[in-house]
Design a protein around this motif. Sequence first.
Motif, PDB file in Angstrom:
ATOM      1  N   UNK A 159       0.828  -1.204   0.000  1.00  0.00           N
ATOM      2  CA  UNK A 159       0.000   0.000   0.000  1.00  0.00           C
ATOM      3  C   UNK A 159       0.856   1.244   0.000  1.00  0.00           C
ATOM      4  N   UNK A 160       0.231   2.386   0.327  1.00  0.00           N
ATOM      5  CA  UNK A 160       0.943   3.657   0.328  1.00  0.00           C
ATOM      6  C   UNK A 160       2.052   3.683   1.380  1.00  0.00           C
ATOM      7  N   UNK A 164       7.754  -2.880   1.605  1.00  0.00           N
ATOM      8  CA  UNK A 164       8.508  -4.113   1.498  1.00  0.00           C
ATOM      9  C   UNK A 164       7.603  -5.304   1.721  1.00  0.00           C
ATOM     10  N   UNK A 165       7.597  -6.197   0.747  1.00  0.00           N
ATOM     11  CA  UNK A 165       6.845  -7.449   0.846  1.00  0.00           C
ATOM     12  C   UNK A 165       7.839  -8.584   1.028  1.00  0.00           C
ATOM     13  N   UNK A 166       7.537  -9.466   1.945  1.00  0.00           N
ATOM     14  CA  UNK A 166       8.393 -10.627   2.210  1.00  0.00           C
ATOM     15  C   UNK A 166       7.589 -11.882   1.913  1.00  0.00           C
ATOM     16  N   UNK A 167       8.219 -12.859   1.267  1.00  0.00           N
ATOM     17  CA  UNK A 167       7.521 -14.114   0.983  1.00  0.00           C
ATOM     18  C   UNK A 167       8.422 -15.297   1.312  1.00  0.00           C
ATOM     19  N   UNK A 185       4.993  -5.246   5.318  1.00  0.00           N
ATOM     20  CA  UNK A 185       5.316  -4.250   6.337  1.00  0.00           C
ATOM     21  C   UNK A 185       4.486  -2.986   6.152  1.00  0.00           C
ATOM     22  N   UNK A 186       3.586  -2.756   7.114  1.00  0.00           N
ATOM     23  CA  UNK A 186       2.661  -1.624   7.209  1.00  0.00           C
ATOM     24  C   UNK A 186       1.443  -1.833   6.306  1.00  0.00           C
ATOM     25  N   UNK A 187       0.576  -0.784   6.153  1.00  0.00           N
ATOM     26  CA  UNK A 187      -0.730  -0.947   5.518  1.00  0.00           C
ATOM     27  C   UNK A 187      -0.677  -1.649   4.174  1.00  0.00           C
TER      28      UNK A 187
END
Length: 220
Positions: A159-160, A164-167, A185-187
């Motif tokens: 989102x805004x 950082x996306x973790x998979x 991480x976050x919204x």
Amino acid sequence: MKIHKEGRRILFFTLLALLAVNLLLLQFNRPAETFNRIFVGASLVAFLILLQFFRSPARRLFTHEDLIIAPADGKVVVIENVHESEYFDDMRKQISIFMSPINVHITRNPISGVVRYFKYHPGNYLVAWHPKSSTKNERTTVVVESEVGPFVLFRQIAGAMARRIVWYVNEGDEVSQGEEFGFIKFGSRVDIFVPIDTEVKVQIGEKVKGGQTIIAQLKV
């Protein structure tokens, strides 16, 4: 309270930075006693907010081979039939869950099976409820062949605030319903795409819990 592994490093260095700044203020800004107290209080509140964001509560996971379980905590914001163009290239039923900054941000496998497709997409950072965030924002796409046959696609969408996306999954992996497949991480937001004839068990605006709330049932 257990802290998720993705937050431990961030929390450690944030705590060190806040302690350093507060000690410097107390040492060199003694005349401004009221300001120093306010800053100490604000630092404590900020750290507690960050701490609760990275919490990892114990969950009694609900599992069943033909049921789709919520992949994340949050609120259902979309239930509609759409054309899914990345993998299926046909009509699918989309269910989207919006995760606010106060939600647990662990993402979980909505169903057991084998990962047949995985791709990470760099992208923009539109607000997570924006209609184009599903195809324009930073995201991952995972397609799992369920144990009962139908394929289910789900996306982690930044989102805004999320940067950082973790998979934790890759093509060919066997995954179990309810287990963690990542962290945002976050919204942020998670989209699930299922066959058109899937029976949806939730409504727009309903709050769900990852690994526990049944959101749909596959036709088998």
